[in-house]
Design an enzyme around this catalytic site. Structure first.
Site, mmCIF file in Angstrom:
data_model
loop_
_atom_site.group_PDB
_atom_site.id
_atom_site.type_symbol
_atom_site.label_atom_id
_atom_site.label_comp_id
_atom_site.label_asym_id
_atom_site.label_seq_id
_atom_site.Cartn_x
_atom_site.Cartn_y
_atom_site.Cartn_z
ATOM 1 N N LYS A 1 0.841 -1.207 0.000
ATOM 2 C CA LYS A 1 0.000 0.000 0.000
ATOM 3 C C LYS A 1 0.871 1.249 0.000
ATOM 4 C CE LYS A 1 -1.598 1.687 4.078
ATOM 5 N NZ LYS A 1 -1.275 3.113 4.263
ATOM 6 N N ASN A 2 1.906 1.226 0.846
ATOM 7 C CA ASN A 2 2.725 2.439 0.996
ATOM 8 C C ASN A 2 3.613 2.699 -0.220
ATOM 9 O OD1 ASN A 2 1.528 2.820 3.433
ATOM 10 N ND2 ASN A 2 3.335 2.348 4.686
ATOM 11 N N CYS B 1 -4.939 7.995 10.325
ATOM 12 C CA CYS B 1 -4.936 7.428 11.669
ATOM 13 C C CYS B 1 -4.558 8.483 12.710
ATOM 14 C CB CYS B 1 -3.901 6.308 11.756
ATOM 15 S SG CYS B 1 -4.368 4.819 10.909
ATOM 16 N N ARG C 1 1.212 14.385 13.422
ATOM 17 C CA ARG C 1 1.424 14.208 11.988
ATOM 18 C C ARG C 1 1.271 15.501 11.183
ATOM 19 N NH1 ARG C 1 -0.952 8.529 10.056
ATOM 20 N NH2 ARG C 1 1.054 8.318 9.072
ATOM 21 N N ILE D 1 2.486 18.558 8.471
ATOM 22 C CA ILE D 1 3.124 18.441 7.148
ATOM 23 C C ILE D 1 4.161 19.554 6.962
ATOM 24 C CG2 ILE D 1 1.234 17.184 6.052
ATOM 25 C CD1 ILE D 1 0.432 19.852 4.692
ATOM 26 N N LEU E 1 7.348 19.586 7.240
ATOM 27 C CA LEU E 1 8.563 19.246 6.486
ATOM 28 C C LEU E 1 8.297 19.258 4.981
ATOM 29 C CD1 LEU E 1 9.825 16.354 8.784
ATOM 30 C CD2 LEU E 1 10.703 18.688 8.681
ATOM 31 N N ASP F 1 5.398 0.651 12.052
ATOM 32 C CA ASP F 1 4.188 -0.065 11.612
ATOM 33 C C ASP F 1 4.156 -1.510 12.111
ATOM 34 O OD1 ASP F 1 3.219 2.158 10.352
ATOM 35 O OD2 ASP F 1 3.786 1.544 8.338
ATOM 36 N N ARG G 1 -8.652 -0.540 4.906
ATOM 37 C CA ARG G 1 -7.808 0.534 4.360
ATOM 38 C C ARG G 1 -6.450 0.003 3.946
ATOM 39 N NH1 ARG G 1 -6.212 4.715 8.306
ATOM 40 N NH2 ARG G 1 -4.855 5.095 6.539
HETATM 41 C C1 UD1 Z 1 4.604 6.738 6.238
HETATM 42 C C2 UD1 Z 1 3.780 5.486 6.099
HETATM 43 C C3 UD1 Z 1 3.286 4.986 7.456
HETATM 44 C C4 UD1 Z 1 4.451 4.851 8.434
HETATM 45 C C5 UD1 Z 1 5.300 6.112 8.467
HETATM 46 C C6 UD1 Z 1 6.564 5.959 9.303
HETATM 47 C C7 UD1 Z 1 2.784 5.801 3.916
HETATM 48 C C8 UD1 Z 1 1.558 6.055 3.104
HETATM 49 N N1 UD1 Z 1 2.644 5.774 5.248
HETATM 50 O O1 UD1 Z 1 3.746 7.742 6.786
HETATM 51 O O2 UD1 Z 1 2.659 3.719 7.276
HETATM 52 O O3 UD1 Z 1 3.943 4.607 9.737
HETATM 53 O O4 UD1 Z 1 5.704 6.480 7.129
HETATM 54 O O5 UD1 Z 1 7.334 4.911 8.827
HETATM 55 O O6 UD1 Z 1 3.845 5.568 3.389
HETATM 56 N N2 UD1 Z 1 6.426 14.537 10.608
HETATM 57 C C9 UD1 Z 1 6.524 15.861 10.931
HETATM 58 N N3 UD1 Z 1 6.376 16.780 9.928
HETATM 59 C C10 UD1 Z 1 6.154 16.423 8.631
HETATM 60 C C11 UD1 Z 1 6.079 15.044 8.312
HETATM 61 C C12 UD1 Z 1 6.217 14.115 9.321
HETATM 62 O O7 UD1 Z 1 6.721 16.219 12.093
HETATM 63 O O8 UD1 Z 1 6.034 17.295 7.776
HETATM 64 C C13 UD1 Z 1 6.550 13.516 11.682
HETATM 65 C C14 UD1 Z 1 5.244 12.744 11.867
HETATM 66 O O9 UD1 Z 1 4.355 13.456 12.688
HETATM 67 C C15 UD1 Z 1 5.746 11.467 12.488
HETATM 68 C C16 UD1 Z 1 7.116 11.264 11.821
HETATM 69 O O10 UD1 Z 1 7.493 12.547 11.297
HETATM 70 O O11 UD1 Z 1 5.915 11.636 13.863
HETATM 71 C C17 UD1 Z 1 7.110 10.242 10.691
HETATM 72 O O12 UD1 Z 1 6.229 10.659 9.675
HETATM 73 P P1 UD1 Z 1 6.458 10.301 8.140
HETATM 74 O O13 UD1 Z 1 7.746 9.599 7.962
HETATM 75 O O14 UD1 Z 1 6.224 11.533 7.338
HETATM 76 O O15 UD1 Z 1 5.277 9.294 7.904
HETATM 77 P P2 UD1 Z 1 4.192 9.280 6.755
HETATM 78 O O16 UD1 Z 1 4.843 9.572 5.443
HETATM 79 O O17 UD1 Z 1 3.001 10.053 7.157
#
Ligand code: UD1
Length: 415
Positions: free
Chosen positions: A22-23, A115, A120, A122, A124, A301, A394
């Site tokens: 999925k990812n 979730c 979480r 955005i 970054l 995960d 999902r």
């Molecule tokens: C992806 C995966 C998810 C997995 C996660 C971590 C997909 C669709 N989902 O989620 O299954 O659990 O990686 O391996 O691929 N963060 C910030 N600012 C940002 C972005 C992230 O602070 O702009 C933080 C998040 O809150 C979290 C951490 O960074 O605490 C990891 O997030 P990230 O690596 O971005 O995960 P996702 O891409 O959302």
């Protein structure tokens, strides 16, 4: 309302095929927005998150068509998607930001949902796009990003998977050379970069912390089958480890699962890779220590499913969650089954070897849902897993069906 009924199950045995990740599929579908030509993605898993992404692509102006397990995407002209339920339903909706910025220089979107496992944000993704020259405005839960992108050096404060994917996609059509330092190294990023390269992108260093993207004028269509799902495979490996199983996970990529397999092997499971996939035999016996980290560290995960395994090994296991701040929601539900787990901040202490008893439990997030299904396999009596938000559908393609194919007593009863 989806509900699953799981009875105490015998040793799992037999063979199941691992679904496509999925990812990996979600960012690759978003990347199809980078070209007006047709892209074809094969091996599409039956997941509601994929349905959401397909509808989001349409809301961005793309035409999509399904044929068997494949999706064709043609994105002749693209635009921002509007405020749709699909955008709000999953975090990965943010992955259209990079492609839309690259194609049109503007993108407005609703803050993504998904979730409830932490804040979480955005930031970054947005900071990276600002480094590439975009302006960012936020108002009333909507983000407006606009500007002509130019290449830059970007350092990510944290190796975010989604931010790395968005920035690579944005840079693919941005003139000049963009360098992303402290990039995430997950296999899904390598896979996205392989797909982008087939589309004509010039990318070096994918799968390392330093990715270099040399922007090209246009990308063309491509056909691709993404990698197998290492999280689904890992979850099934935990099921084998719980039940003293003998299981072949056909198509599993052990090289993407090293951290988990190391933990399971240390605990007593026999893991053997061969040309057909991953063979698992025996059970986990010894307590374990697991600290979630970015890849190639132990994946967040897999934290909830491995914790279920830890409830059944004798001794004290220690789990530290460092990626998400609210990812122990399954603990309350596991306690309903009788598990002895204490949480102190980001640390969970699991007193293993305590028998579990079936009860009604609720799926609090995607990976927690899978973990609770595994717990049902080793709980005496019947476990009813309520999943009102449809988390399992999902992210797991018929997990209960796959477990049943291995001899488990698990079925979906509603929804
Ligand atoms: C992806 C995966 C998810 C997995 C996660 C971590 C997909 C669709 N989902 O989620 O299954 O659990 O990686 O391996 O691929 N963060 C910030 N600012 C940002 C972005 C992230 O602070 O702009 C933080 C998040 O809150 C979290 C951490 O960074 O605490 C990891 O997030 P990230 O690596 O971005 O995960 P996702 O891409 O959302």
């Amino acid at each position: 309302m989806p509900q699953y009924v799981i009875a105490h199950s015998p040793r799992l045995s037999g063979e199941v095929r691992v679904s496509t990740s999925k990812n990996a599929v979600l960012p690759i579908l978003a990347a199809a927005l980078l070209t007006p030509e047709e892209t074809v993605i094969h091996g599409i898993p039956r997941l509601t998150d994929v349905d959401h992404m397909e509808r989001i692509l349409r809301a961005c102006g793309a035409e999509t068509a399904r044929e068997g397990g494949s999706i064709r995407v043609r994105a002749c002209a693209v635009h921002s998607p509007g405020d749709t339920a699909d955008m709000r339903s999953m975090r990965a909706s943010v992955l259209i930001l990079g492609p839309l910025m690259a194609r049109t220089g503007e993108c407005a979107l609703t803050m993504p949902g998904g979730c409830a496992i932490g804040q979480r944000p955005i930031d970054l993704h947005l900071k990276g796009l600002q480094r590439l020259g975009a302006r960012v405005d936020m108002e009333g839960g909507r983000v407006q990003v606009a500007g002509r992108l130019k290449s830059a050096n970007i350092y990510l404060d944290f190796p975010s998977v989604g931010a790395t994917e968005n920035l690579v996609m944005a840079a693919a059509l941005t003139p000049g050379v963009t360098r992303i330092e402290n990039a995430a190294k997950e296999p899904e990023i390598f896979d996205l970069c392989r797909f982008l390269s087939l589309m004509g992108a010039r990318i070096a260093g994918a799968g390392t912390a330093n990715i270099t993207v040399e922007g090209v004028e246009a990308l063309h269509g491509a056909e691709y089958t993404p990698i197998p799902d290492r999280i689904e495979a890992g979850t099934l490996a935990c099921a084998a480890a719980l039940t003293d199983g003998s299981v072949l996970l056909a198509g599993a990529r052990s090289d993407h699962m090293r951290a988990l397999l190391f933990k399971l092997t240390e605990s007593g499971l026999i893991c053997q890779e061969d040309a057909r996939g991953l063979r698992l035999r025996g059970r986990a016996r010894h307590p374990m220590e697991a600290r979630t980290l970015s890849y190639p560290g132990f994946p967040t995960d897999m934290q909830a499913p491995l914790m279920v395994v830890a409830t059944q090994t004798h001794g004290l296991s220690v789990f530290l969650e460092t990626i998400f701040e609210n990812r122990f929601m399954h603990v309350v539900e596991l306690r309903r089954l009788g598990a002895r787990i204490r949480v102190e901040g980001q640390l969970a202490l699991i007193q293993g070897g305590v028998p579990l008893n079936g009860a009604a439990v609720s799926a609090t997030d995607l990976r927690a849902a899978a973990a609770l299904m595994l717990a049902g396999l080793v709980s005496q009596g019947v476990t009813r897993l309520n999943d009102p938000a449809g988390h399992l559908m999902r992210g797991y393609e018929g997990l209960e069906e796959k477990l049943r194919a291995l001899g488990a007593d698990a079925k979906k009863t509603a929804g």
